[in-house]
Design a protein around this motif. Sequence first.
Motif, short mmCIF file in Angstrom:
data_model
loop_
_atom_site.label_atom_id
_atom_site.label_comp_id
_atom_site.label_asym_id
_atom_site.label_seq_id
_atom_site.Cartn_x
_atom_site.Cartn_y
_atom_site.Cartn_z
N MET A 1 0.85 -1.19 0.00
CA MET A 1 0.00 0.00 0.00
C MET A 1 0.89 1.24 0.00
O MET A 1 1.86 1.32 0.75
CB MET A 1 -0.91 -0.02 1.22
N LYS A 2 0.54 2.21 -0.79
CA LYS A 2 1.36 3.39 -1.01
C LYS A 2 1.57 4.22 0.26
O LYS A 2 2.65 4.72 0.51
CB LYS A 2 0.72 4.25 -2.09
N TYR A 3 0.55 4.36 1.08
CA TYR A 3 0.61 5.23 2.25
C TYR A 3 0.65 4.47 3.57
O TYR A 3 0.34 5.02 4.61
CB TYR A 3 -0.59 6.18 2.25
N GLU A 4 1.07 3.21 3.54
CA GLU A 4 1.02 2.37 4.75
C GLU A 4 1.81 2.96 5.91
O GLU A 4 1.32 3.03 7.04
CB GLU A 4 1.52 0.97 4.43
N LYS A 5 3.04 3.41 5.66
CA LYS A 5 3.86 3.98 6.73
C LYS A 5 3.22 5.25 7.29
O LYS A 5 3.19 5.47 8.50
CB LYS A 5 5.27 4.27 6.23
N GLN A 6 2.70 6.09 6.40
CA GLN A 6 2.05 7.33 6.83
C GLN A 6 0.82 7.04 7.67
O GLN A 6 0.59 7.68 8.70
CB GLN A 6 1.68 8.17 5.60
N ILE A 7 0.03 6.06 7.27
CA ILE A 7 -1.16 5.68 8.03
C ILE A 7 -0.77 5.15 9.40
O ILE A 7 -1.40 5.49 10.41
CB ILE A 7 -1.99 4.64 7.24
N MET A 8 0.28 4.35 9.46
CA MET A 8 0.72 3.82 10.76
C MET A 8 1.18 4.94 11.69
O MET A 8 0.89 4.92 12.89
CB MET A 8 1.84 2.79 10.55
N MET A 9 1.85 5.94 11.13
CA MET A 9 2.27 7.07 11.96
C MET A 9 1.06 7.85 12.47
O MET A 9 1.03 8.29 13.63
CB MET A 9 3.21 7.98 11.18
N LEU A 10 0.07 8.04 11.61
CA LEU A 10 -1.15 8.73 12.04
C LEU A 10 -1.87 7.95 13.14
O LEU A 10 -2.40 8.54 14.09
CB LEU A 10 -2.10 8.93 10.86
N ARG A 11 -1.88 6.64 13.04
CA ARG A 11 -2.51 5.82 14.08
C ARG A 11 -1.81 5.99 15.42
O ARG A 11 -2.45 6.06 16.47
CB ARG A 11 -2.55 4.36 13.68
N LYS A 12 -0.48 6.03 15.40
CA LYS A 12 0.27 6.25 16.63
C LYS A 12 -0.09 7.60 17.25
O LYS A 12 -0.26 7.71 18.46
CB LYS A 12 1.77 6.18 16.38
N ILE A 13 -0.21 8.61 16.41
CA ILE A 13 -0.61 9.94 16.89
C ILE A 13 -2.01 9.87 17.50
O ILE A 13 -2.25 10.38 18.60
CB ILE A 13 -0.54 10.97 15.75
N GLN B 1 3.21 23.20 1.73
CA GLN B 1 2.97 21.79 2.00
C GLN B 1 1.51 21.43 2.24
O GLN B 1 1.13 20.29 2.06
CB GLN B 1 3.79 21.35 3.21
N TRP B 2 0.73 22.37 2.70
CA TRP B 2 -0.64 22.02 3.07
C TRP B 2 -1.42 21.49 1.87
O TRP B 2 -2.30 20.65 2.02
CB TRP B 2 -1.35 23.22 3.69
N VAL B 3 -1.09 21.93 0.67
CA VAL B 3 -1.82 21.46 -0.51
C VAL B 3 -1.26 20.17 -1.07
O VAL B 3 -1.83 19.61 -2.01
CB VAL B 3 -1.86 22.53 -1.62
N GLN B 4 -0.14 19.69 -0.54
CA GLN B 4 0.43 18.43 -0.99
C GLN B 4 -0.42 17.30 -0.40
O GLN B 4 -0.64 17.25 0.78
CB GLN B 4 1.89 18.29 -0.53
N GLY B 5 -0.89 16.39 -1.22
CA GLY B 5 -1.79 15.34 -0.75
C GLY B 5 -1.07 14.08 -0.35
O GLY B 5 0.11 13.94 -0.61
N PRO B 6 -1.75 13.18 0.26
CA PRO B 6 -3.12 13.33 0.76
C PRO B 6 -3.14 14.04 2.11
O PRO B 6 -2.16 14.02 2.83
CB PRO B 6 -3.58 11.88 0.92
N TRP B 7 -4.25 14.66 2.40
CA TRP B 7 -4.41 15.30 3.69
C TRP B 7 -4.63 14.21 4.74
O TRP B 7 -5.12 13.12 4.42
CB TRP B 7 -5.56 16.27 3.68
N PRO B 8 -4.28 14.48 6.00
CA PRO B 8 -4.38 13.42 7.03
C PRO B 8 -5.74 12.72 7.09
O PRO B 8 -5.81 11.52 7.29
CB PRO B 8 -4.08 14.18 8.34
N TRP B 9 -6.82 13.45 6.89
CA TRP B 9 -8.15 12.83 6.98
C TRP B 9 -8.53 12.06 5.72
O TRP B 9 -9.54 11.38 5.71
CB TRP B 9 -9.22 13.88 7.30
N GLU B 10 -7.70 12.14 4.70
CA GLU B 10 -7.97 11.40 3.46
C GLU B 10 -7.34 10.01 3.46
O GLU B 10 -7.57 9.24 2.54
CB GLU B 10 -7.47 12.19 2.25
N LEU B 11 -6.54 9.72 4.46
CA LEU B 11 -5.88 8.41 4.50
C LEU B 11 -6.76 7.35 5.10
O LEU B 11 -7.62 7.54 5.84
CB LEU B 11 -4.57 8.50 5.29
#
Length: 85
Positions: free
Chosen positions: A1-13, A75-85
Amino acid sequence: MKYEKQIMMLRKIQEMEFVAIELNLYLDTHPCDRDAINDFNCAVEVLQKYKEKYEAEYGPLLNFGFGGASREPWQWVQGPWPWEL
């Protein structure tokens, strides 16, 4: 999955935010509980480290000045936004 690491970091947060909020609520009714205060302070410290790491790798979690300084490009316009993951 393309955003797997990013999603895992968001879950930790999210997990640490939950811990901090729950301890905050507990401390509202038990303000002298030293162990809970220490746990709260540790949770907030870990949460801040997670947020700093996430923002260093993926950009700001929040806009309107809450995310600190931005790098170029905006950076704010660089996707995906946190709620889009």
